[in-house]
Design an enzyme around this catalytic site. Structure first.
Site, mmCIF file in Angstrom:
data_model
loop_
_atom_site.group_PDB
_atom_site.id
_atom_site.type_symbol
_atom_site.label_atom_id
_atom_site.label_comp_id
_atom_site.label_asym_id
_atom_site.label_seq_id
_atom_site.Cartn_x
_atom_site.Cartn_y
_atom_site.Cartn_z
ATOM 1 N N LEU A 15 0.505 -22.522 -18.073
ATOM 2 C CA LEU A 15 -0.342 -23.050 -19.148
ATOM 3 C C LEU A 15 -0.058 -22.419 -20.506
ATOM 4 O O LEU A 15 -0.151 -21.199 -20.683
ATOM 5 C CB LEU A 15 -1.818 -22.840 -18.791
ATOM 6 C CG LEU A 15 -2.815 -23.356 -19.842
ATOM 7 C CD1 LEU A 15 -2.640 -24.855 -20.091
ATOM 8 C CD2 LEU A 15 -4.245 -23.057 -19.404
ATOM 9 N N HIS A 16 0.305 -23.242 -21.448
ATOM 10 C CA HIS A 16 0.553 -22.747 -22.802
ATOM 11 C C HIS A 16 0.372 -23.855 -23.827
ATOM 12 O O HIS A 16 0.583 -25.033 -23.542
ATOM 13 C CB HIS A 16 1.974 -22.185 -22.929
ATOM 14 C CG HIS A 16 3.058 -23.217 -22.742
ATOM 15 N ND1 HIS A 16 3.413 -23.724 -21.505
ATOM 16 C CD2 HIS A 16 3.854 -23.853 -23.642
ATOM 17 C CE1 HIS A 16 4.389 -24.617 -21.651
ATOM 18 N NE2 HIS A 16 4.679 -24.718 -22.919
ATOM 19 N N PHE A 17 -0.046 -23.458 -25.015
ATOM 20 C CA PHE A 17 -0.072 -24.327 -26.172
ATOM 21 C C PHE A 17 0.986 -23.805 -27.137
ATOM 22 O O PHE A 17 1.350 -22.636 -27.079
ATOM 23 C CB PHE A 17 -1.443 -24.259 -26.876
ATOM 24 C CG PHE A 17 -2.571 -24.799 -26.055
ATOM 25 C CD1 PHE A 17 -3.181 -24.012 -25.085
ATOM 26 C CD2 PHE A 17 -3.032 -26.092 -26.252
ATOM 27 C CE1 PHE A 17 -4.229 -24.504 -24.322
ATOM 28 C CE2 PHE A 17 -4.085 -26.591 -25.505
ATOM 29 C CZ PHE A 17 -4.681 -25.800 -24.530
#
Lengths: 433, 407
Positions: A234-236
């Site tokens: 999970l990453h932005f």
């Protein structure tokens, strides 16, 4: 036998530790972000303020803002040679036209590597610890932890132990293949090894970062698997670019909501006169309200295997949601060779109008028409979009108000476009402390 | 302590600016022009405002005698507030966006707008907006906004006038002058108009008559004349260095504005001109070295060298400049008065949107003096100036607004 849809593409290298992730390692002495090293390490810490609206402004004269600190640290990593290339050496221009697409020529962004196979028909995939993930990143690639300071003011500490004892820290790391100066990755709860999927808490964190940056030029973006996310952790992404994005200038049509679904204060609009169909969520009585509505929509999409991209804009006040189908089309051989040859993977930045091109020809000849043509392939059809929109509304607890009420006011058959949301500042005026 | 929002990189948030004391508002004018300027403006007819984009909230700092009869607001009431207070629910959103854009781009603009008086009654005005710049260094001083009521006789459906036709305002030769088409922008526009109110598609917009437009122009010209007459800036000494700096490209006002906010002591040199002249010097640099801006612009950085300056350090800088790399050196530098200080100097190439090196930044740090590094090491803290200049150069040059168009 299950049919798998895949495409081959060269994955972007976002960390210097990515390439040899699959090789066995003798043991970690490397100061990584895994359980072996992180809990006993110290990293810089940025504690954001709990309430974006309030701030004491007393120390305004001497304080450094979030974007200041981020860019300062980023420049430091540049000085340390951590990036694969100097992104400021890449030519950039705003293409003349109504929307002002931003084109960049980056011939070195993708290694002359063999393309890897990516599965594009599964938006949710379980986390695979054997593959590269952000716990394998070296600490020098981390700019700071990003935590809620739970107070009225934000503060920065150059070195702080990993703060959150009850759960994993959120970290901001550099993207070693930046598409713009200041390009970073926000990794919520890095030690929890969450796969690439949106949940309300993580989405709220992303909005909080946008609010803390307090600049319409600092945007965050999210790509689901199947919509060109490379790494299933999970990453932005986020970066600063002081020109308006085309999608931010596009006209929108406000979708009236029934009385009781307006309680959260979130309004929804549909993009019009833009090559990719999308929804725009705005407002919300609190950031939490906006986070809940948007993440509900995203959760429906990912649970139903619909790839999508999200752009967080205007200091977290506007969120664009783009369901897309380019990868699927590519896997099914439905994309023209001409477009494939540009090797542009239309992820959130491209869809928003910032397009990195790999061939000089494409860059020299880039036009609003060519950009439109590329992005139009990404969009769901009108019919499919309306279907998906209906599902999203239900999932997010939104009820569209009666169409009849609206039609009676205007005589035109088509909706009169409401002029675009306020343009963010088109030129940078930086306040550095 | 770190903060965000108004003290951060970008425009103050969109909220009603706090009511400033009258003296602070009045000093926005009297600091730049003599005290007589207020009386001179008081003598002018018509309804107009002066606003100060450098103050938080971009507030009104002057309201003319004619304002109350047109708008119903007392003059004192509007001081310190944003000019959006005249807009309301039916004010056309697209027109407001256009005004906002013009403010950001720091260019003149004329538009018919539906405004609201104090009692809530709507009325049509021709808004004539123009920036007022410092003629010498291009700083944006104020905006003037003239409001001319539009009579009701012409109800053709037509878009509001946009943009400034050439020759709208006569260029003045004195210190304060108003520039015409100016392709750059600032953040001030974000708070100049309130974007939260969605314009209802109400009545058709009115179109101003020629005489109404002329009235607006004439009022604007009178305002600028008054400002010129009472400018404190006349009589500024021109130093002997001036002839050298002829030929340095003038930085756009947006660029100047961005650079002006950077707290570190630094200069920018132009990398392509012979002998790399200084094209920008920060306030902190002026303070540190004792040179005035006029004296230092156009010079090469070697003016800071002196007998004790290490030749090795200078050689290292030269080598890094040639190889387009950044470096940090520790060397002795000299102020104008001859006193020396130990300087932690960071030099780095700055590329513009073409990818080529356009400038070099030279960030100075007087090692002996006290500084607040906000928790960072001094070397890293200095890099803050570099980061800020990079994003400003990249963004502005991508949109073609890095330098002033040649006169």
């Amino acid at each position: 036998m299950e049919m798998k849809l895949t495409i081959r593409r060269v994955p972007t290298v976002v960390s210097n530790y990515q390439d040899d992730a699959d090789k066995p390692r003798p043991g970690c002495g490397r100061n990584c972000l895994g359980h072996c090293c992180l809990p006993v390490s110290k990293l810089p810490l940025y504690a954001f303020k709990a309430n974006p609206g309030k701030s004491s402004q007393e120390d305004a004269a001497s304080a450094m803002s979030f974007v200041n600190i981020l860019l300062t640290q980023w420049e430091d990593r540049m000085a340390r040679g951590l990036f694969r290339y100097d992104v400021t050496a890449c030519e950039t221009k705003v293409i003349p036209g109504n929307l002002g697409f931003v084109a960049q020529l980056n011939e070195g962004r993708h290694l002359k590597k063999r393309p890897t196979e990516f599965r594009v028909d599964r938006v949710l995939q379980p986390f695979d610890p054997a593959k590269f993930n952000f716990t394998k990143v070296g600490q020098e690639e981390v700019l700071f932890q990003f935590e809620n300071g739970a107070g009225d003011d934000s503060y920065f500490l150059n070195s702080a132990p990993i703060t959150a004892v009850d759960r994993a820290p959120n970290v901001v790391a550099i993207n070693v293949s930046p598409i713009e100066y200041g390009h970073v990755l926000l990794i919520p709860r890095v030690l929890d090894r969450l796969p690439q999927r949106i949940d309300p808490e993580s989405f709220l964190l992303a909005l909080q970062m946008a609010a803390e940056a307090a600049s319409p030029y600092f945007r965050l973006g999210y790509n689901s698997l199947g919509a060109f996310a490379t790494i299933n952790h999970l990453h932005f992404q986020a970066y600063y670019l002081s020109v308006p994005f085309p999608v931010e200038k596009a006209a929108t049509h406000h979708i009236p909501l029934s009385e009781d679904t307006m309680k959260s204060g979130v309004t929804v609009s549909k993009l019009i006169d833009y090559p990719v169909r999308g929804l725009v969520f705005e407002g919300g009585n609190t950031l939490n309200d906006l986070a809940n509505v948007v993440s509900s929509a995203c959760i429906w999409l990912q649970d139903n295997n619909a790839p999508y991209n999200v752009l967080i804009s205007d200091c977290g006040k506007r969120v664009f949601l783009f369901p897309q189908c380019y990868a699927e089309k590519q896997a099914l051989g439905e994309v023209s060779q001409e477009l494939l040859d540009t090797q542009v993977n239309p992820a959130v930045w491209e869809i928003s109008g910032h397009i990195v091109l790999k061939r000089r020809n494409d860059y020299e000849e880039a036009s609003e028409t060519s950009a439109w043509k590329l992005l139009a392939e990404v969009s769901l059809s009108e019919e499919r979009f309306e279907e998906v929109k209906a599902y999203i509304f239900t999932a997010a607890g939104l009820v569209q108000a009666d169409e009849e009420e609206e039609a009676s006011e205007g005589e035109e058959a088509t909706y009169a476009p409401v002029p675009a949301h306020p343009l963010p500042v088109s030129e940078g005026c930086l306040v550095l402390q | 302590m770190a903060t965000s929002g108004a003290a951060g990189l970008d425009p103050p948030e969109e909220r009603e600016p706090e009511r400033h004391g009258d003296d602070r508002v009045a000093s926005s004018l009297t600091a730049r022009y003599s005290d007589w300027v207020l009386e001179a403006l008081d003598e002018l007819p018509g309804s107009f405002l002066l606003t100060d984009p450098s103050m938080p909230g971009h507030p009104i700092v002057y309201a003319s005698r004619g304002l109350p009869s047109l708008t119903g607001y007392a003059r004192r009431e509007v001081l310190g507030r944003g000019a959006r207070l005249f807009q309301g629910a039916a004010t056309d959103r697209a027109a407001v966006v256009a005004v906002r854009e013009a403010v950001r781009a720091q260019r003149p603009h004329q538009a018919a707008l539906l405004n609201y008086r104090r009692d809530g009654s709507p009325h049509w005005v021709l808004l004539h907006l123009a920036p007022v710049f410092h003629a010498r260094d291009g700083t944006l001083l104020h905006f003037l906004a003239v409001q001319v009521p539009i009579a009701a006789n012409d109800k053709r459906r037509a878009p509001p006038c946009r943009g400034a036709p050439g020759g709208l305002l006569a260029a003045c030769r004195e210190e304060a002058r108003v520039e015409e088409d100016f392709p750059c922008a600032s953040h001030a526009g974000k708070v100049f108009v309130d974007m939260d109110k969605r314009g209802l598609e109400a009545e058709e917009p009115r179109v101003a008559s020629d005489s109404e437009k002329e009235e607006a122009i004439s009022t604007a010209n009178s305002i600028v004349s008054a400002l010129n007459r009472y400018s404190k800036l006349t009589g500024l000494m021109v130093s002997g260095k001036r002839p050298d700096s002829v030929g340095i490209p003038a930085l756009s006002s947006s660029f100047n504005f961005s650079l002006g906010r950077i707290k570190q002591s630094f200069v920018l040199t132009h990398s392509c001109l012979p002998d790399m002249p200084i094209v920008y010097a920060s306030d902190a640099f002026i303070l540190l070295t004792g040179y005035s801006r006029e004296e230092i612009l156009g010079c090469n950085c070697r003016v800071l060298n002196g007998p004790g300056t290490s030749l090795e350090a200078l050689e290292e800088i030269n080598q890094h400049i040639c190889s387009e790399q950044a470096c940090t050196v520790d060397l002795l530098c000299y102020r104008k008065d001859g006193s020396s200080f130990r300087d932690l100097l960071h030099v780095s190439p700055i590329r513009d949107a073409s990818g080529k090196v356009a400038f070099h930044i030279w960030v100075h740090l007087d090692v002996g003096a006290k500084h607040d590094f906000n928790g960072l090491t001094p070397e890293v803290w200095q890099l803050g100036a570099v980061g800020a200049v990079r994003v400003a150069v990249r963004g502005l040059s991508a949109s073609g607004s890095l330098l002033r168009p040649s006169q």
